[in-house]
Design a protein around this motif. Sequence first.
Motif, PDB file in Angstrom:
ATOM      1  N   ALA A 171       0.940  -1.419  -0.231  1.00 24.21           N
ATOM      2  CA  ALA A 171       0.011  -0.025  -0.010  1.00 24.21           C
ATOM      3  C   ALA A 171       0.874   1.517  -0.052  1.00 24.21           C
ATOM      4  CB  ALA A 171      -0.848  -0.044   1.292  1.00 24.21           C
ATOM      5  N   GLY A 185      -5.560   0.541  -5.208  1.00 21.05           N
ATOM      6  CA  GLY A 185      -4.260   1.141  -5.052  1.00 21.05           C
ATOM      7  C   GLY A 185      -3.956   1.695  -6.377  1.00 21.05           C
ATOM      8  N   TYR A 199      -4.851   8.384  -3.602  1.00 21.61           N
ATOM      9  CA  TYR A 199      -4.299   7.352  -2.593  1.00 21.61           C
ATOM     10  C   TYR A 199      -3.011   8.023  -1.728  1.00 21.61           C
ATOM     11  CZ  TYR A 199      -6.667   3.359  -4.572  1.00 21.61           C
ATOM     12  OH  TYR A 199      -7.545   2.535  -4.753  1.00 21.61           O
TER      13      TYR A 199
END
Length: 231
Positions: A19, A32, A227
Amino acid sequence: SGSNSDEKVYQIATDTTFAPFEFQNKDGDYVGVDIELLAAIAEDQGFKYELQPLGFNAAVAALESNQADGVIAGMSITDDRKLKYDFSAAYYDSGVVMAVSASNDTIKSYEDLRGQKVAVKTGTEGASFAESIKDTYGFELVYFDESPFMYEDVKTGNTVACFEDYPVMGYGITQGNGLKMVTEMEKGSSYGFAVLKGKNAELLEKFDAGLENIKESGKYQEIIDKYISAE
Ligand code: GLN
Protein backbone atom coordinates in the motif's frame (compact mmCIF):
# COMPACT_ATOMS: atom_id res chain seq x y z
CA SER A 1 -20.46 -6.42 -27.80
CA GLY A 2 -19.28 -10.05 -28.13
CA SER A 3 -15.75 -10.76 -27.05
CA ASN A 4 -13.35 -12.43 -29.39
CA SER A 5 -12.26 -15.75 -27.87
CA ASP A 6 -8.72 -15.57 -29.23
CA GLU A 7 -8.17 -12.04 -27.96
CA LYS A 8 -5.02 -11.87 -25.84
CA VAL A 9 -5.54 -11.63 -22.09
CA TYR A 10 -2.30 -10.38 -20.59
CA GLN A 11 -1.23 -11.87 -17.26
CA ILE A 12 -0.02 -9.03 -15.06
CA ALA A 13 1.76 -9.98 -11.85
CA THR A 14 1.81 -7.71 -8.82
CA ASP A 15 2.73 -7.63 -5.14
CA THR A 16 0.32 -8.87 -2.48
CA THR A 17 0.50 -5.99 -0.01
CA PHE A 18 2.36 -2.82 -0.93
CA ALA A 19 0.00 0.00 0.00
CA PRO A 20 -0.77 2.50 -1.40
CA PHE A 21 0.30 0.83 -4.68
CA GLU A 22 -1.48 -2.51 -4.30
CA PHE A 23 -3.48 -3.84 -1.36
CA GLN A 24 -6.85 -5.40 -0.62
CA ASN A 25 -9.76 -3.26 0.56
CA LYS A 26 -12.30 -4.42 3.16
CA ASP A 27 -14.15 -6.43 0.49
CA GLY A 28 -10.96 -8.25 -0.49
CA ASP A 29 -10.69 -6.45 -3.83
CA TYR A 30 -7.29 -5.26 -4.98
CA VAL A 31 -7.01 -1.47 -5.04
CA GLY A 32 -4.21 1.10 -5.09
CA VAL A 33 -2.22 3.31 -7.44
CA ASP A 34 -0.79 0.48 -9.56
CA ILE A 35 -4.13 -1.33 -9.78
CA GLU A 36 -5.99 1.78 -10.91
CA LEU A 37 -3.27 2.95 -13.27
CA LEU A 38 -3.28 -0.44 -14.97
CA ALA A 39 -7.09 -0.45 -15.20
CA ALA A 40 -7.18 3.07 -16.65
CA ILE A 41 -4.39 2.34 -19.13
CA ALA A 42 -5.99 -0.95 -20.25
CA GLU A 43 -9.29 0.84 -20.76
CA ASP A 44 -7.63 3.63 -22.71
CA GLN A 45 -5.72 1.18 -24.90
CA GLY A 46 -8.43 -1.48 -25.12
CA PHE A 47 -6.49 -4.48 -23.87
CA LYS A 48 -7.59 -7.22 -21.49
CA TYR A 49 -5.60 -8.53 -18.55
CA GLU A 50 -5.77 -10.70 -15.47
CA LEU A 51 -4.16 -9.51 -12.27
CA GLN A 52 -1.97 -12.00 -10.39
CA PRO A 53 -1.13 -10.78 -6.86
CA LEU A 54 1.86 -13.03 -6.14
CA GLY A 55 4.22 -11.01 -3.96
CA PHE A 56 7.10 -8.94 -5.30
CA ASN A 57 9.82 -11.54 -5.74
CA ALA A 58 7.31 -14.12 -7.01
CA ALA A 59 5.92 -11.60 -9.52
CA VAL A 60 9.39 -11.03 -10.94
CA ALA A 61 10.00 -14.80 -11.00
CA ALA A 62 6.70 -15.30 -12.86
CA LEU A 63 7.85 -12.76 -15.44
CA GLU A 64 11.18 -14.55 -15.87
CA SER A 65 9.52 -17.93 -16.33
CA ASN A 66 7.00 -16.56 -18.85
CA GLN A 67 4.08 -17.14 -16.51
CA ALA A 68 3.39 -13.41 -16.50
CA ASP A 69 3.50 -10.96 -19.41
CA GLY A 70 4.19 -7.93 -17.24
CA VAL A 71 4.79 -6.73 -13.69
CA ILE A 72 3.33 -3.67 -11.99
CA ALA A 73 4.39 -3.74 -8.35
CA GLY A 74 5.99 -0.47 -7.33
CA MET A 75 8.94 -1.91 -9.23
CA SER A 76 12.00 0.32 -9.31
CA ILE A 77 13.68 0.97 -12.65
CA THR A 78 17.28 0.13 -11.77
CA ASP A 79 20.30 -0.22 -14.09
CA ASP A 80 20.74 -3.86 -13.06
CA ARG A 81 17.15 -4.67 -13.90
CA LYS A 82 17.34 -2.89 -17.25
CA LEU A 83 19.68 -5.69 -18.36
CA LYS A 84 16.85 -8.21 -17.91
CA TYR A 85 13.63 -6.25 -18.35
CA ASP A 86 12.21 -3.51 -20.53
CA PHE A 87 10.51 -0.77 -18.54
CA SER A 88 7.78 1.70 -19.31
CA ALA A 89 8.28 5.39 -18.69
CA ALA A 90 8.63 6.08 -14.96
CA TYR A 91 5.27 6.74 -13.31
CA TYR A 92 6.24 7.48 -9.69
CA ASP A 93 9.43 8.64 -7.93
CA SER A 94 10.62 6.64 -4.96
CA GLY A 95 13.55 5.99 -2.64
CA VAL A 96 14.56 3.78 0.28
CA VAL A 97 14.24 4.62 3.96
CA MET A 98 15.04 2.91 7.27
CA ALA A 99 12.26 2.48 9.83
CA VAL A 100 12.22 1.24 13.42
CA SER A 101 9.49 0.48 15.94
CA ALA A 102 7.69 3.69 17.01
CA SER A 103 8.74 2.92 20.59
CA ASN A 104 12.43 2.46 19.78
CA ASP A 105 14.62 5.34 20.96
CA THR A 106 18.03 3.72 20.55
CA ILE A 107 18.32 3.13 16.78
CA LYS A 108 18.69 6.52 15.13
CA SER A 109 21.29 5.97 12.43
CA TYR A 110 23.03 3.22 10.45
CA GLU A 111 25.85 3.30 13.06
CA ASP A 112 23.38 2.08 15.68
CA LEU A 113 22.77 -1.12 13.67
CA ARG A 114 26.15 -2.66 14.60
CA GLY A 115 25.71 -6.24 15.82
CA GLN A 116 21.95 -6.11 15.21
CA LYS A 117 19.52 -7.92 12.92
CA VAL A 118 17.73 -5.92 10.22
CA ALA A 119 14.66 -6.93 8.17
CA VAL A 120 14.49 -6.61 4.38
CA LYS A 121 12.15 -7.82 1.65
CA THR A 122 13.62 -10.36 -0.74
CA GLY A 123 14.58 -9.07 -4.17
CA THR A 124 13.82 -5.42 -3.51
CA GLU A 125 15.78 -2.23 -3.94
CA GLY A 126 15.59 -1.80 -0.14
CA ALA A 127 17.28 -5.19 0.31
CA SER A 128 19.98 -4.27 -2.23
CA PHE A 129 20.66 -1.03 -0.40
CA ALA A 130 20.90 -2.81 2.98
CA GLU A 131 23.20 -5.45 1.42
CA SER A 132 25.44 -2.66 0.12
CA ILE A 133 25.99 -1.13 3.59
CA LYS A 134 25.73 -4.14 5.93
CA ASP A 135 29.46 -4.87 6.09
CA THR A 136 30.34 -1.23 6.66
CA TYR A 137 27.89 -0.93 9.57
CA GLY A 138 28.19 -4.52 10.80
CA PHE A 139 24.59 -5.75 10.82
CA GLU A 140 22.94 -8.98 9.75
CA LEU A 141 19.98 -9.32 7.37
CA VAL A 142 16.76 -11.29 7.82
CA TYR A 143 14.67 -11.75 4.66
CA PHE A 144 10.89 -11.60 4.27
CA ASP A 145 8.64 -12.11 1.24
CA GLU A 146 6.00 -9.57 2.21
CA SER A 147 6.21 -6.04 3.61
CA PRO A 148 3.73 -6.62 6.50
CA PHE A 149 5.77 -9.61 7.80
CA MET A 150 8.86 -7.42 7.78
CA TYR A 151 7.11 -4.67 9.80
CA GLU A 152 5.75 -7.24 12.26
CA ASP A 153 9.23 -8.63 12.85
CA VAL A 154 10.52 -5.14 13.68
CA LYS A 155 7.63 -4.48 16.05
CA THR A 156 8.18 -7.75 17.92
CA GLY A 157 11.85 -6.76 18.29
CA ASN A 158 13.39 -9.74 16.52
CA THR A 159 14.91 -7.25 14.07
CA VAL A 160 15.63 -3.65 15.11
CA ALA A 161 14.94 -1.94 11.77
CA CYS A 162 13.81 -2.51 8.22
CA PHE A 163 14.43 -0.93 4.83
CA GLU A 164 11.38 -0.05 2.77
CA ASP A 165 10.35 2.30 -0.04
CA TYR A 166 9.73 5.80 1.28
CA PRO A 167 6.21 6.33 -0.16
CA VAL A 168 5.12 2.93 1.15
CA MET A 169 6.56 3.43 4.64
CA GLY A 170 5.15 6.97 4.75
CA TYR A 171 1.69 5.70 3.91
CA GLY A 172 1.98 2.77 6.32
CA ILE A 173 2.90 5.07 9.20
CA THR A 174 -0.16 7.26 8.54
CA GLN A 175 -2.21 4.03 8.61
CA GLY A 176 -0.78 3.12 12.02
CA ASN A 177 1.73 0.37 11.18
CA GLY A 178 3.54 1.12 14.45
CA LEU A 179 6.85 2.14 12.87
CA LYS A 180 8.70 5.43 12.43
CA MET A 181 11.35 6.67 10.00
CA VAL A 182 14.66 7.66 11.51
CA THR A 183 16.88 8.42 8.53
CA GLU A 184 16.70 10.60 5.45
CA MET A 185 15.46 8.91 2.30
CA GLU A 186 18.21 7.37 0.18
CA LYS A 187 17.85 8.44 -3.40
CA GLY A 188 16.20 5.53 -5.18
CA SER A 189 14.74 4.73 -8.55
CA SER A 190 11.34 5.56 -9.98
CA TYR A 191 8.65 2.94 -10.52
CA GLY A 192 7.91 1.48 -13.92
CA PHE A 193 5.89 -1.29 -15.54
CA ALA A 194 8.16 -4.16 -16.65
CA VAL A 195 8.14 -6.84 -19.34
CA LEU A 196 10.85 -9.40 -20.05
CA LYS A 197 13.59 -7.91 -22.21
CA GLY A 198 12.66 -8.17 -25.88
CA LYS A 199 9.23 -9.65 -25.13
CA ASN A 200 5.74 -8.14 -25.13
CA ALA A 201 6.93 -4.97 -26.86
CA GLU A 202 3.34 -4.36 -27.95
CA LEU A 203 2.10 -4.46 -24.35
CA LEU A 204 4.84 -2.08 -23.28
CA GLU A 205 3.97 0.34 -26.09
CA LYS A 206 0.34 0.26 -25.06
CA PHE A 207 1.25 0.90 -21.44
CA ASP A 208 3.37 3.91 -22.38
CA ALA A 209 0.76 5.31 -24.77
CA GLY A 210 -1.99 4.82 -22.19
CA LEU A 211 0.11 6.38 -19.43
CA GLU A 212 0.64 9.46 -21.57
CA ASN A 213 -3.07 9.67 -22.37
CA ILE A 214 -4.19 9.40 -18.75
CA LYS A 215 -1.62 12.02 -17.75
CA GLU A 216 -3.12 14.37 -20.33
CA SER A 217 -6.69 13.61 -19.32
CA GLY A 218 -6.02 14.20 -15.62
CA LYS A 219 -6.91 10.62 -14.71
CA TYR A 220 -3.32 9.85 -13.62
CA GLN A 221 -3.30 12.76 -11.13
CA GLU A 222 -6.76 11.81 -9.91
CA ILE A 223 -5.48 8.31 -9.05
CA ILE A 224 -2.37 9.65 -7.31
CA ASP A 225 -4.43 12.16 -5.30
CA LYS A 226 -6.88 9.46 -4.26
CA TYR A 227 -4.17 7.41 -2.55
CA ILE A 228 -1.34 9.81 -1.77
CA SER A 229 -1.99 13.12 -0.04
CA ALA A 230 0.17 16.03 -1.10
CA GLU A 231 2.61 17.16 1.56
N1 GLN B 1 10.50 -0.62 -5.27
C1 GLN B 1 11.10 -1.78 -4.71
C2 GLN B 1 11.76 -2.61 -5.77
O1 GLN B 1 11.44 -2.51 -6.92
C3 GLN B 1 10.12 -2.62 -3.89
C4 GLN B 1 8.96 -3.18 -4.67
C5 GLN B 1 8.01 -3.99 -3.81
O2 GLN B 1 8.33 -4.38 -2.70
N2 GLN B 1 6.83 -4.23 -4.33
O3 GLN B 1 12.61 -3.39 -5.48
